[in-house]
Design a protein around this motif. Structure first.
Motif, short mmCIF file in Angstrom:
data_model
loop_
_atom_site.label_atom_id
_atom_site.label_comp_id
_atom_site.label_asym_id
_atom_site.label_seq_id
_atom_site.Cartn_x
_atom_site.Cartn_y
_atom_site.Cartn_z
N SER A 59 77.47 109.96 -44.35
CA SER A 59 78.63 109.91 -43.43
C SER A 59 79.06 108.46 -43.30
CB SER A 59 78.24 110.49 -42.06
OG SER A 59 77.84 111.84 -42.18
N PRO A 60 79.93 107.99 -44.18
CA PRO A 60 80.22 106.55 -44.26
C PRO A 60 81.33 106.11 -43.31
CG PRO A 60 81.29 107.67 -46.05
CD PRO A 60 80.58 108.74 -45.27
N PHE A 61 81.29 104.80 -42.98
CA PHE A 61 82.40 104.09 -42.36
C PHE A 61 82.35 102.65 -42.89
CE2 PHE A 61 78.86 103.32 -39.51
CZ PHE A 61 78.98 101.97 -39.17
N VAL A 62 83.44 101.93 -42.72
CA VAL A 62 83.56 100.56 -43.24
C VAL A 62 83.75 99.61 -42.06
CG1 VAL A 62 84.87 98.99 -44.72
CG2 VAL A 62 84.61 101.38 -45.37
N GLU A 63 82.99 98.52 -42.08
CA GLU A 63 83.12 97.48 -41.07
C GLU A 63 83.67 96.23 -41.74
OE1 GLU A 63 80.20 96.81 -37.69
OE2 GLU A 63 79.79 95.07 -38.96
N LEU A 64 84.75 95.69 -41.19
CA LEU A 64 85.43 94.52 -41.73
C LEU A 64 85.17 93.32 -40.83
CD1 LEU A 64 88.87 96.21 -42.46
CD2 LEU A 64 87.04 95.82 -44.10
N GLN A 65 84.86 92.17 -41.44
CA GLN A 65 84.63 90.93 -40.70
C GLN A 65 85.43 89.81 -41.34
OE1 GLN A 65 80.54 89.91 -40.12
NE2 GLN A 65 79.95 91.94 -39.40
N SER B 110 86.66 85.70 -40.00
CA SER B 110 86.87 84.60 -39.05
C SER B 110 86.42 84.99 -37.63
CB SER B 110 88.35 84.19 -39.04
OG SER B 110 88.55 83.06 -38.23
N GLY B 111 85.23 85.58 -37.53
CA GLY B 111 84.69 85.94 -36.23
C GLY B 111 85.27 87.20 -35.62
N GLN B 112 86.14 87.89 -36.33
CA GLN B 112 86.74 89.13 -35.85
C GLN B 112 86.17 90.31 -36.64
OE1 GLN B 112 91.19 88.42 -35.68
NE2 GLN B 112 90.49 86.49 -36.58
N ARG B 113 86.10 91.47 -35.99
CA ARG B 113 85.49 92.61 -36.63
C ARG B 113 86.27 93.88 -36.30
NH1 ARG B 113 79.28 94.11 -35.51
NH2 ARG B 113 80.14 94.68 -33.48
N PHE B 114 86.45 94.73 -37.33
CA PHE B 114 87.06 96.05 -37.19
C PHE B 114 86.14 97.09 -37.84
CE2 PHE B 114 90.89 93.36 -37.00
CZ PHE B 114 91.49 93.88 -35.85
N ARG B 115 86.36 98.34 -37.45
CA ARG B 115 85.58 99.41 -38.04
C ARG B 115 86.46 100.65 -38.20
NH1 ARG B 115 79.91 100.76 -35.42
NH2 ARG B 115 81.18 101.78 -33.81
N THR B 116 86.32 101.31 -39.34
CA THR B 116 87.09 102.51 -39.60
C THR B 116 86.44 103.71 -38.92
OG1 THR B 116 85.85 103.09 -41.60
CG2 THR B 116 87.69 101.54 -41.85
N THR B 117 87.09 104.85 -39.06
CA THR B 117 86.48 106.10 -38.60
C THR B 117 85.35 106.50 -39.54
OG1 THR B 117 88.12 107.33 -39.89
CG2 THR B 117 88.62 106.91 -37.56
N THR B 118 84.49 107.40 -39.06
CA THR B 118 83.37 107.89 -39.86
C THR B 118 83.75 109.21 -40.51
OG1 THR B 118 81.81 106.84 -38.36
CG2 THR B 118 80.93 108.55 -39.80
N LYS B 119 83.52 109.32 -41.81
CA LYS B 119 83.79 110.53 -42.57
C LYS B 119 82.47 111.29 -42.75
CE LYS B 119 88.11 109.44 -43.09
NZ LYS B 119 89.17 110.20 -42.43
#
Length: 943
Positions: free
Chosen positions: A26-32, A34-43
């Motif tokens: 059940s993957p999701f992607v975390e983006l980093q 310059s000290g900022q972070r986002f995360r996608t939904t989990t499939k």
């Protein structure tokens, strides 16, 4: 704060590693970034998930973008006890970010996090720079919190983005473009270098070929050799090769039954719509034909170099119904590419506007071999004057072609004047011009009288390779030609000369900073080549219209590349703002510290109706320079270079040119040894030329090369050669003056930064740093033998640290460094003004006053530098007796103290004194500084 945002669109992943023990994940992607972070939904339970979610990051400083990186990590929400499991990551350097218009979906293989990580699969992302992101996508998700909340926020954001953006699942374009930037002198995105990934001629399963750096272009070649027994002995006719609407026509023949042509036509395979090739013999200037030969294109063979050329065959002519008629044609028909040796001389019937093919064909030129001609004028004897009442005021004038030079007037006014002066000229093989010498007498300030002259063929002049002795020769001078029967060609006097053609110099015909060749003239002094340079000129993008044809703006562009003696010119692509050249050329490299120059020009020699450019000069579109020493050996560089030109209105981008470059060497050791050898041939150091001589001879050499290449077919015109050789680089420009001044400032910035850093250490702004410096200083004082070791180790570590910031791409024209964007209109008008000036008197006066202001500032700076040097000299010159006496006594005391006291102790006291705490410092400069600035200079003695 920069206005740019970094947009990241997470498209999908494929073939992920199963992590839930049931063959799924059940993957999701975390983006980093310059000290900022986002995360996608989990499939849930998906090894090939699709997200199509977009996020935007704030960019704090666009200039620091090359040092930043985007990291995308893929995790799995497989177990409650273990919230996430690592599936792989992708790291993307900030140098590859491009504007949204150029961004495409790219596929990245997932990388391991450590040695024992087990990952597989790929992640598809779209990364771009934008200034207008979605309104609710700029705030990063919290770094800590429930995964479900973060996923819901990301899902909501993705939904909003998907409603206002196009789908990101388009097929990947094979020509990927990636933005490249350098940390110093950050350029605007539109003027920056871009990396491309074109489909080159060399595939994964194909060997290296002559044309492996460009895209393969398929052509149908038709060679019309000759005919025999044609039934048109009393008529005029021609042969036409027809493919659909395209037609190629041979030269006309008159009243011949066995004409010969040996002409080749090349039809682009991409433009073919008809399945049949017809080769027709047409007579009487109309469509009446006496026979034709048809070829089914499906049966035409394909020729692949280096296979030999296809042999022509005799074909019987037939009528329209297919019945055989009298007459035969010798033809050869085959499919090939632009690598075919026939392509440079082939006529392109489907190229566009019908023009003379000699003006649009590709060509390879070899510049003439240049020599320095040294004329040492020693003396003259038996000068006879027409006016016996006055002593001669004699000088010697020498001329080679359009080059002229003269000696000074003889110091002794006698019948046997003496000079012993050198005059230098540039001569080109074959030697078409002679050396013309004339002895002249200055009768009046603007009036000279020719006493005698002589002509010396350059082919008879001795050649030398080194600084050997050249023996003098006496030449008889003939009197000027008079009227018939009066002293015609009578010998008047003679002159003593030393003449030689210098073969040990390199004759510079281009800007010294951008030289493409450093070899001496004679081949006996050449060393073996150290490498091979291959250039693929792929295509142009968005070329600015240079003329008007049929009411529309268009361009007829060609490219010229110069390296060493070899000049190359691509074919002219007619009526195209996106021309495809796809031509490849090769040069031998004798020195890596040389520059390849590529120029793009608009062909204005086609003689067409409707062309708006009537000055009959090829217009410049842009120029690119690439220094070979900045290229890694064996690597193929594929980049799109912006074509930038300075115009009276300012800097203008004329389009882009895509190139593929490869620099290879057979011996890396030989290449490294080149760095220990002199840059120029030995004669430049044994008998050096003055700076003024070098510049004058360079301009003369450029004119000689331009004159010779303009006599070729097709001619390489004078304006093209001068633009490629930077003939105007010596002219005054306020813009260049500012640019060079700021270049000088940037050079000393590092030293100023070091002084500032040491000042901060002494001011105790950072107590930890100051304490470390104190410990290091005391260590070096106690063990002074470690100073060289520490110094070189420090340089080594700095070099290793800077390796990660090394340039990934060859340097290109820097608009910020050149002050091209900051130039004001009057400065540009001055830069393009003629010499002497052709401007209005008011404008010339204003520029003169401005130049005086700039010169005054430079004069002040030079004066300050001279003052500091003269103060150092005044320490022991006794110009100020008290100051010198005090310094002499100080030197005596210092010598005694250094003799009786430990050097380590004195160094410790001096260092600790310099780095003392600010509370122990005074508000005024210390005594040594006050003493130095009080020393006298020579400024007070200047008038």
């Amino acid at each position: 704060m920069s206005n740019y945002k970094l947009g990241v669109e997470v498209v999908s992943a494929s073939d992920l590693m199963p992590k839930d023990g049931q063959g799924s994940t059940s993957p999701f992607v975390e983006l980093q970034f310059s000290g900022q972070r986002f995360r996608t939904t989990t499939k849930d339970r998906n090894l090939n998930p699709v997200w199509n979610e977009r996020f935007h990051f704030n960019i704090p400083n666009l200039g620091s973008l090359p040092q930043l990186a985007l990291e995308a990590s893929v995790y799995s929400m497989s177990k409650a006890s273990q919230p996430r499991t690592f599936l792989g990551k992708v790291s993307i350097s900030g140098t590859t970010f491009v504007p949204y218009a150029d961004a495409v979906v790219t596929q990245h293989p997932l990388e391991k996090r450590g040695m024992f990580s087990r990952v597989k699969g790929e992640l598809r992302l779209k990364v771009f720079l934008t200034v207008d992101p979605s309104p609710n996508s700029s705030d990063p998700v919290p770094k800590a919190g429930a995964p479900g909340e973060a996923s819901q926020a990301a899902a909501k954001e993705a939904d909003q983005n998907q409603q206002s953006s196009a789908p990101a699942t388009e097929q990947q374009n094979p020509k990927v473009v990636m933005f490249s930037s350098s940390a110093p002198s950050q350029q605007p995105l539109d003027y920056a270098l871009k990396e491309t990934r074109p489909i080159l001629g060399r595939g994964a399963d194909k060997p290296a070929t002559t044309y492996d750096l460009v895209e393969q272009m398929q052509y149908l070649f038709v060679r019309v050799v000759k005919a025999r027994e044609l039934p048109c002995g009393d008529a005029k006719g021609r042969v036409e090769a027809r493919v659909g609407d395209y037609k190629g026509t041979t030269k006309q023949f008159e009243k011949q039954q066995n004409p010969a042509w040996n002409e080749v036509f090349a039809f682009s395979k991409d433009r073919m719509e008809a399945p049949v090739l017809e080769v027709v013999v047409v007579v009487n200037g109309n469509d009446d034909h006496i026979g034709l030969v048809r070829f089914d294109l499906n049966d035409v063979p394909t020729r692949v170099p280096p296979n030999g050329p296809l042999a022509p065959e005799w074909y019987r002519l037939a009528d329209k119904e297919g019945a055989k008629t009298k007459g035969e044609l010798m033809l050869a028909v085959w499919f090939g590419t632009q690598a075919d040796e026939c392509f440079p001389e082939a006529r392109l019937p489907d190229a566009g506007t019908p023009v003379d093919p000699s003006h649009i064909r590709s060509k390879v030129y070899h510049a003439p071999r240049l020599w320095y001609l040294r004329v040492n004028v020693i003396e003259a004897q038996d000068i006879v004057m027409a006016d016996k009442s006055r002593l001669p005021d004699v000088y010697v004038k020498a001329q080679v072609g359009n080059q002229e030079s003269r000696t000074s007037t003889a110091a002794t006014r006698a019948s046997n004047p003496f000079w012993n002066q050198d005059l230098m000229f540039v001569a080109a093989e074959p030697f078409d011009d002679d050396l013309i010498l004339s002895v002249r007498d200055s009768v009046a300030p603007n009036k000279d009288e020719v006493i005698g002259s002589a002509v010396v063929p350059l082919g008879s002049v001795e050649r030398r390779l080194d600084d050997g002795i050249i023996h003098g020769r006496w030449f008889n001078l003939e009197k000027p030609r008079q009227k018939k029967g009066k002293d015609k060609d009578k010998i008047s006097c003679r002159i003593h000369l030393r003449l030689c053609l210098e073969g040990g110099y390199h004759v510079l015909d281009e800007s010294a900073n951008c030289s493409s060749d450093l070899r001496p003239t004679v081949k006996q002094l050449w060393k073996p080549p150290v490498g091979l340079l291959e250039l693929g000129i792929v295509n142009g993008l968005g070329i600015q219209p240079m003329k008007t044809r049929q009411g529309k703006g268009t361009s007829d562009t060609y490219c010229v590349a110069k390296y060493g003696h070899k000049w190359v010119r691509t074919r002219t692509v007619l009526n195209s703002l996106f021309p495809k050249y796809n031509e490849q050329y090769t040069w031998e490299v004798y020195d890596p510290d040389t520059v390849l120059t590529i120029g793009v020009f608009d062909n204005c020699q086609l003689g067409e109706k409707g062309s708006s450019n009537g000055n009959n000069k090829d217009a410049t579109v842009g120029k690119i320079r690439i220094r070979l020493s900045t290229l890694e050996t064996g690597r193929v560089y594929t980049h799109s270079y912006p074509l930038l030109v300075m115009q009276p209105s300012g800097l203008k981008k004329m389009g882009e040119l895509q190139l593929a470059i490869r620099f290879s060497t057979s011996s890396l050791v030989t290449m490294m040894c080149m760095y220990a050898q002199p840059l120029l041939p030995k004669m430049h150091y044994v008998r050096p030329l003055t700076g003024m001589q070098r510049e004058v001879l360079r301009r003369q050499a450029t004119q000689v090369v331009a004159a010779r290449l303009s006599r070729t077919e097709p001619p390489l015109r004078k304006e093209v050669v001068e633009y490629m050789c930077d003939v105007d680089s010596y002219k005054w420009s306020m813009r260049r003056c500012k640019a060079n001044f700021h270049r000088l400032l940037s050079v000393v910035t590092s030293a100023a930064d070091g002084i500032k850093w040491f000042g901060d250490v002494c001011a105790w702004k950072n107590p930890i740093t100051t304490s470390v410096v104190h410990l290091l200083f005391l260590l070096l004082v106690c063990f002074p033998e470690l100073i060289p070791t520490v110094m070189f180790m420090y340089l080594f570590l700095v070099g290793i640290w800077n390796y990660r910031y090394r340039p990934r791409h060859p340097p290109h024209m820097n608009t910020r460094l050149s002050y091209a964007e900051a130039a004001i209109p009057d400065e540009m008008e001055e830069e393009f003004d003629t010499y002497p000036s052709g401007g209005k008197p008011e404008a010339v006066r204003m520029r003169y006053d401005r130049l005086r202001g700039v010169a005054a500032n430079m004069q002040t700076v030079l004066g300050e530098l001279a003052n500091q040097g003269e103060r150092v000299q005044a320490l022991l010159s006794w110009r100020d007796p008290r100051a010198t006496a005090m310094f002499v006594v100080f030197c005596l005391v210092a010598a005694l103290v250094l003799y009786t006291t430990s050097l380590q102790l004195l160094a410790t006291i001096a260092g600790l004194y310099l780095m003392r705490h600010p509370k122990f410092r005074g508000k005024v400069p210390p005594a040594p500084v006050n003493f130095f600035v009080r020393l006298p200079t020579r400024a007070d003695t200047m008038i």
